[in-house]
Scaffold this active site. Structure first.
Site, PDB file in Angstrom:
ATOM      1  N   SER A  29      26.805  91.084  -3.452  1.00 19.03           N
ATOM      2  CA  SER A  29      27.431  91.597  -2.231  1.00 19.03           C
ATOM      3  C   SER A  29      26.947  90.755  -1.064  1.00 19.03           C
ATOM      4  CB  SER A  29      27.024  93.060  -2.025  1.00 19.03           C
ATOM      5  OG  SER A  29      27.093  93.413  -0.658  1.00 19.03           O
ATOM      6  N   LYS A  54      20.666 104.941 -20.457  1.00 20.61           N
ATOM      7  CA  LYS A  54      20.028 105.716 -21.535  1.00 20.61           C
ATOM      8  C   LYS A  54      20.706 105.541 -22.891  1.00 20.61           C
ATOM      9  CE  LYS A  54      16.769 108.599 -19.534  1.00 20.61           C
ATOM     10  NZ  LYS A  54      17.191 108.793 -18.154  1.00 20.61           N
ATOM     11  N   SER A  79      18.015 117.856 -20.045  1.00 19.90           N
ATOM     12  CA  SER A  79      19.190 118.462 -19.423  1.00 19.90           C
ATOM     13  C   SER A  79      19.995 117.365 -18.756  1.00 19.90           C
ATOM     14  CB  SER A  79      18.772 119.521 -18.408  1.00 19.90           C
ATOM     15  OG  SER A  79      17.797 118.988 -17.558  1.00 19.90           O
ATOM     16  N   GLU A 205       9.823 105.040  -7.311  1.00 14.84           N
ATOM     17  CA  GLU A 205      10.011 106.468  -7.583  1.00 14.84           C
ATOM     18  C   GLU A 205      10.164 107.236  -6.272  1.00 14.84           C
ATOM     19  OE1 GLU A 205       6.654 107.892  -9.846  1.00 14.84           O
ATOM     20  OE2 GLU A 205       5.213 107.123  -8.411  1.00 14.84           O
ATOM     21  N   GLY A 209       7.740 112.595  -5.658  1.00 18.41           N
ATOM     22  CA  GLY A 209       7.246 112.609  -7.041  1.00 18.41           C
ATOM     23  C   GLY A 209       6.582 111.300  -7.381  1.00 18.41           C
ATOM     24  N   ASP A 211       3.995 110.375  -8.980  1.00 18.87           N
ATOM     25  CA  ASP A 211       2.943 110.479 -10.004  1.00 18.87           C
ATOM     26  C   ASP A 211       2.590 109.126 -10.626  1.00 18.87           C
ATOM     27  OD1 ASP A 211       5.705 111.135 -11.172  1.00 18.87           O
ATOM     28  OD2 ASP A 211       4.570 110.506 -12.927  1.00 18.87           O
ATOM     29  N   SER A 305      20.636 102.219 -12.138  1.00 20.40           N
ATOM     30  CA  SER A 305      20.402 102.833 -13.451  1.00 20.40           C
ATOM     31  C   SER A 305      21.507 103.748 -13.952  1.00 20.40           C
ATOM     32  CB  SER A 305      19.070 103.598 -13.426  1.00 20.40           C
ATOM     33  OG  SER A 305      19.118 104.615 -12.447  1.00 20.40           O
TER      34      SER A 305
HETATM   35  C1  LIG Z   1      16.442 108.691 -17.072  1.00 25.07           C
HETATM   36  C2  LIG Z   1      16.899 108.009 -15.854  1.00 25.07           C
HETATM   37  C3  LIG Z   1      16.001 107.302 -15.034  1.00 25.07           C
HETATM   38  C4  LIG Z   1      14.516 107.244 -15.319  1.00 25.07           C
HETATM   39  O1  LIG Z   1      14.251 106.575 -16.525  1.00 25.07           O
HETATM   40  P1  LIG Z   1      12.832 106.602 -17.227  1.00 25.07           P
HETATM   41  O2  LIG Z   1      12.981 105.780 -18.444  1.00 25.07           O
HETATM   42  O3  LIG Z   1      12.501 108.039 -17.529  1.00 25.07           O
HETATM   43  O4  LIG Z   1      11.853 106.054 -16.265  1.00 25.07           O
HETATM   44  C5  LIG Z   1      16.514 106.637 -13.939  1.00 25.07           C
HETATM   45  N1  LIG Z   1      17.837 106.662 -13.629  1.00 25.07           N
HETATM   46  C6  LIG Z   1      18.723 107.332 -14.393  1.00 25.07           C
HETATM   47  C7  LIG Z   1      20.154 107.322 -13.997  1.00 25.07           C
HETATM   48  C8  LIG Z   1      18.296 108.026 -15.540  1.00 25.07           C
HETATM   49  O5  LIG Z   1      19.174 108.674 -16.295  1.00 25.07           O
END
Ligand SMILES: *Cc1c(COP(=O)(O)O)cnc(C)c1O
Length: 321
Positions: A29, A54, A79, A205, A209, A211, A305
């Protein structure tokens, strides 16, 4: 001692995913490049099957099952996106999947998981322990449990996204990856260290949160209460044993961003790049924006992600902004 996955496992995972997972686009972009003063490459896993990276880890894990394991099937608890990823991967491979979900999980997510053919077992998250329920189901019916992040095959599968990114872009100076339990980040680190050893990889993160940031500083895994944030994919209470070993060894640093910064980023993706990104998927670029003074003239990778967000909620975020 844990046997940690290596880059060769990511390469093997990429072979297993061929013909099943999408090779997602790497978008650029001009607006982003001008804003940051750098060259930004967005790896768009919101365009992955079922809408998030995932599917990679789920498919890689299930593809490694023995014929006996396949016959009895897989069980997991989630979930969110992992539930849908396991249900879809099981369907692709023709094996049964059982997903343990809270009674109060959003009906849309339950419906999506059932839509992929998953068998949903509900539980009360205030009185019952989901890991125990999973373990009992696994024992009683011979099911194999695949957790959302802390598993070598899940980590290796997630690492294929950044492998694809770096094969397309060549070496990068910096890479930004969101994290909840750290499966995506640790897999990304395996690929980045192998393909672009000079690249500095940052985990991101939610502020509420942090952690993993605390864990990195303390040198041990810190547990927190479920954080209040719109980044629901990163509402984990702690990182995993496998994921933490890799993160601790290879990550440059872990950064945090606020929910308001996530919303601003979601708006940028919608307005400028014409794409829908879920709040958790906005963590990486929100961190790039905060760090832009240190990124001038660099080549920067951003892992987007996922894109699974309730449209009514999305409209609400934009209305308030
Ligand atoms: C699960 C997920 C994450 C985090 O992934 P981890 O492997 O638990 O660190 C980030 N973004 C999306 C869209 C997810 O589904």
């Amino acid at each position: 001692m844990l046997t940690l996955p290596e880059y060769s496992d990511v390469v093997a995972a990429a072979k297993r995913l061929e013909g099943h997972a999408n090779k997602t686009p790497v978008l650029t972009s001009r607006t982003a490049d001008d804003e940051i003063g750098a060259k930004i490459f967005f790896k768009c896993e919101n365009f992955q099957r079922m809408g998030a990276f995932k599917f990679r880890g789920a498919m890689n894990s299930l593809a490694r099952f023995t014929p006996e394991q396949r016959a009895d099937g897989v069980v997991t608890f989630s979930s969110g996106n992992h539930a849908q990823a396991i249900a879809l991967a099981a369907k692709v491979l023709g094996m049964p999947a059982t997903i343990v979900m809270p009674e109060d999980a959003p009906e849309a997510k339950v419906a999506a998981t059932k839509g992929y053919g998953g068998k949903v077992v509900r539980f009360n998250r205030y009185t019952e322990n989901r890991e125990e329920i999973c373990a009992n189901l696994a024992e009683k019916h011979g099911l194999t449990m695949i957790p959302p992040y802390d598993h070598p095959d899940v980590i290796s599968g997630q690492g294929t996204a950044v492998k694809e990114l770096l094969e397309e872009t060549g070496p990068l100076d910096a890479l930004f990856v969101c994290l909840g339990g750290g499966g995506l980040l640790s897999g990304s680190l395996l690929s980045a260290k192998a393909l672009a050893p000079e690249c500095k990889t940052y985990g991101v993160e939610p502020e509420a949160g942090n952690d993993a940031q605390q864990s990195l500083r303390a040198g041990k895994i810190i547990h927190i209460d479920t954080p209040r944030t719109i980044a629901d994919g990163a509402q984990t209470q702690h990182v995993g044993h496998y994921t933490f070993e890799i993160i601790k060894r290879d990550v440059e640093d872990i950064l945090t961003v606020s929910d308001d910064e996530l919303i601003a980023c979601m708006r940028f993706y919608a307005e400028r790049m014409k794409m829908i990104v879920e709040p958790t998927g906005c963590l990486s670029y929100a961190a790039v924006r905060k760090m832009k003074d240190q990124l001038k003239g660099k080549r920067v990778g951003v892992v987007v992600s996922g894109g699974n967000v309730d449209l009514a909620k999305l409209a609400g975020y934009f209305a308030d902004a």
